[in-house]
Scaffold this motif. Sequence first.
Motif, short mmCIF file in Angstrom:
data_model
loop_
_atom_site.label_atom_id
_atom_site.label_comp_id
_atom_site.label_asym_id
_atom_site.label_seq_id
_atom_site.Cartn_x
_atom_site.Cartn_y
_atom_site.Cartn_z
N LYS A 88 0.82 -1.15 0.12
CA LYS A 88 -0.09 -0.06 0.05
C LYS A 88 0.85 1.26 -0.03
O LYS A 88 0.57 2.45 -0.71
CB LYS A 88 -0.89 -0.04 1.27
CG LYS A 88 -2.11 -1.14 0.99
CD LYS A 88 -2.66 -0.95 2.22
CE LYS A 88 -4.19 -2.15 2.35
NZ LYS A 88 -4.79 -2.16 3.37
N ALA A 89 1.88 1.36 0.92
CA ALA A 89 2.93 2.50 0.93
C ALA A 89 3.40 2.78 -0.34
O ALA A 89 3.85 3.67 -0.87
CB ALA A 89 3.59 2.33 2.22
N ALA A 90 3.75 1.56 -1.04
CA ALA A 90 4.76 1.79 -2.26
C ALA A 90 3.67 2.20 -3.46
O ALA A 90 4.21 2.36 -4.64
CB ALA A 90 5.62 0.39 -2.52
N GLY A 91 2.31 2.17 -3.31
CA GLY A 91 1.36 2.32 -4.38
C GLY A 91 1.37 1.21 -5.30
O GLY A 91 1.13 1.46 -6.52
N LEU A 92 1.52 -0.09 -5.00
CA LEU A 92 1.55 -0.94 -5.79
C LEU A 92 0.17 -2.12 -5.67
O LEU A 92 0.33 -2.97 -6.51
CB LEU A 92 2.82 -1.96 -5.60
CG LEU A 92 4.16 -1.43 -5.78
CD1 LEU A 92 5.26 -2.35 -5.20
CD2 LEU A 92 4.40 -1.15 -7.29
N GLN B 49 12.32 3.71 -3.28
CA GLN B 49 13.36 2.62 -2.73
C GLN B 49 12.37 1.10 -2.33
O GLN B 49 12.81 0.21 -2.59
CB GLN B 49 13.90 3.18 -1.69
CG GLN B 49 15.05 2.12 -1.09
CD GLN B 49 15.97 2.73 0.01
OE1 GLN B 49 15.62 3.49 0.44
NE2 GLN B 49 17.07 1.90 0.30
N LEU B 50 11.21 1.51 -1.62
CA LEU B 50 10.33 0.71 -1.01
C LEU B 50 9.73 -0.01 -2.47
O LEU B 50 9.58 -1.51 -2.28
CB LEU B 50 9.36 1.12 -0.30
CG LEU B 50 8.12 0.18 0.22
CD1 LEU B 50 8.94 -1.02 1.03
CD2 LEU B 50 6.99 0.78 1.03
N ALA B 51 9.48 0.51 -3.45
CA ALA B 51 8.85 -0.16 -4.59
C ALA B 51 9.73 -1.12 -5.06
O ALA B 51 9.58 -2.16 -5.67
CB ALA B 51 8.49 0.88 -5.62
N LYS B 52 11.13 -0.47 -5.07
CA LYS B 52 11.90 -1.36 -5.76
C LYS B 52 12.27 -2.82 -4.83
O LYS B 52 12.23 -3.62 -5.62
CB LYS B 52 13.34 -0.50 -5.66
CG LYS B 52 14.70 -1.17 -6.24
CD LYS B 52 14.64 -1.53 -7.60
CE LYS B 52 16.07 -1.97 -8.40
NZ LYS B 52 15.96 -2.46 -9.62
N VAL B 53 12.28 -2.66 -3.78
CA VAL B 53 12.44 -3.80 -2.89
C VAL B 53 11.23 -4.80 -3.14
O VAL B 53 11.34 -5.79 -3.45
CB VAL B 53 12.56 -3.67 -1.39
CG1 VAL B 53 12.25 -4.57 -0.45
CG2 VAL B 53 13.83 -2.51 -0.92
N PRO C 210 17.44 -5.71 -3.25
CA PRO C 210 18.18 -5.41 -4.68
C PRO C 210 19.60 -5.02 -4.25
O PRO C 210 19.82 -4.62 -3.27
CB PRO C 210 17.61 -4.30 -5.28
CG PRO C 210 16.83 -3.54 -4.06
CD PRO C 210 16.45 -4.85 -3.29
N LYS C 211 20.62 -5.29 -5.10
CA LYS C 211 21.91 -4.78 -4.88
C LYS C 211 21.77 -3.19 -4.76
O LYS C 211 21.35 -2.30 -5.75
CB LYS C 211 22.84 -5.20 -6.08
CG LYS C 211 24.33 -5.21 -5.92
CD LYS C 211 24.92 -6.32 -6.47
CE LYS C 211 26.27 -6.63 -5.73
NZ LYS C 211 26.49 -7.62 -5.02
N MET C 212 22.48 -2.62 -3.85
CA MET C 212 22.23 -1.12 -3.66
C MET C 212 23.73 -0.50 -4.05
O MET C 212 24.64 -1.03 -3.82
CB MET C 212 21.92 -0.88 -2.35
CG MET C 212 20.42 -1.34 -1.93
SD MET C 212 19.27 -0.24 -2.67
CE MET C 212 17.72 -0.90 -1.99
#
Length: 183
Positions: free
Chosen positions: A56-60, A99-103, A181-183
């Motif tokens: 929810k927080a990531a808009g997904l 960043q959350l969406a990426k994770v 993900p690799k950061m």
Amino acid sequence: MRKTTLVVLAGAFTALATIAYAANPMVGGAAMFADKNIVENAVNSKDHTTLVAAVKAAGLVETLQGKGPFTVFAPTNEAFAALPKGTVETLLKPENKDQLAKVLTCHVIGAKAMAADVAKMAMDDGGAHMVKTAGGCGLTLKSDGGKVTVTDENGNVANVTIADVEQSNGVIHVIDKVLLPKM
């Protein structure tokens, strides 16, 4: 003779209905329904409240309610709790939405891959199969004796603890670690 045929047919129908219904495992104490989408089922799992809040927080939400097909490796609340202290709280802040969406999208594959599919892909590739996620991350899928593991780009290994939870738009595999993900 006609009455006997109807009884046999009714019994066969009941058996088929039971088999179809029993195919999906329970997750987080909740029934998972193959005719509901990933989000509709996930919100009922008491083991995935952190994941649902993060989605929810990531808009997904809208994306994961879409047509798919998707394979989602769904980390449990315990998996999120095992991250370094403050990680989840930091990721849930509005300024960290990207960043959350990426994770989260590093847990999603744009195809439906049941555990048997993963096992076949791994076997065909000599024991390990590399896939790209919706977030562009590389995951290594392995299957050994029916046990499926997922390794992220950082070498973190997640075990699939509940496999093949069918959804109307794909499949969920519950995992015991958060893939990063690799950061």
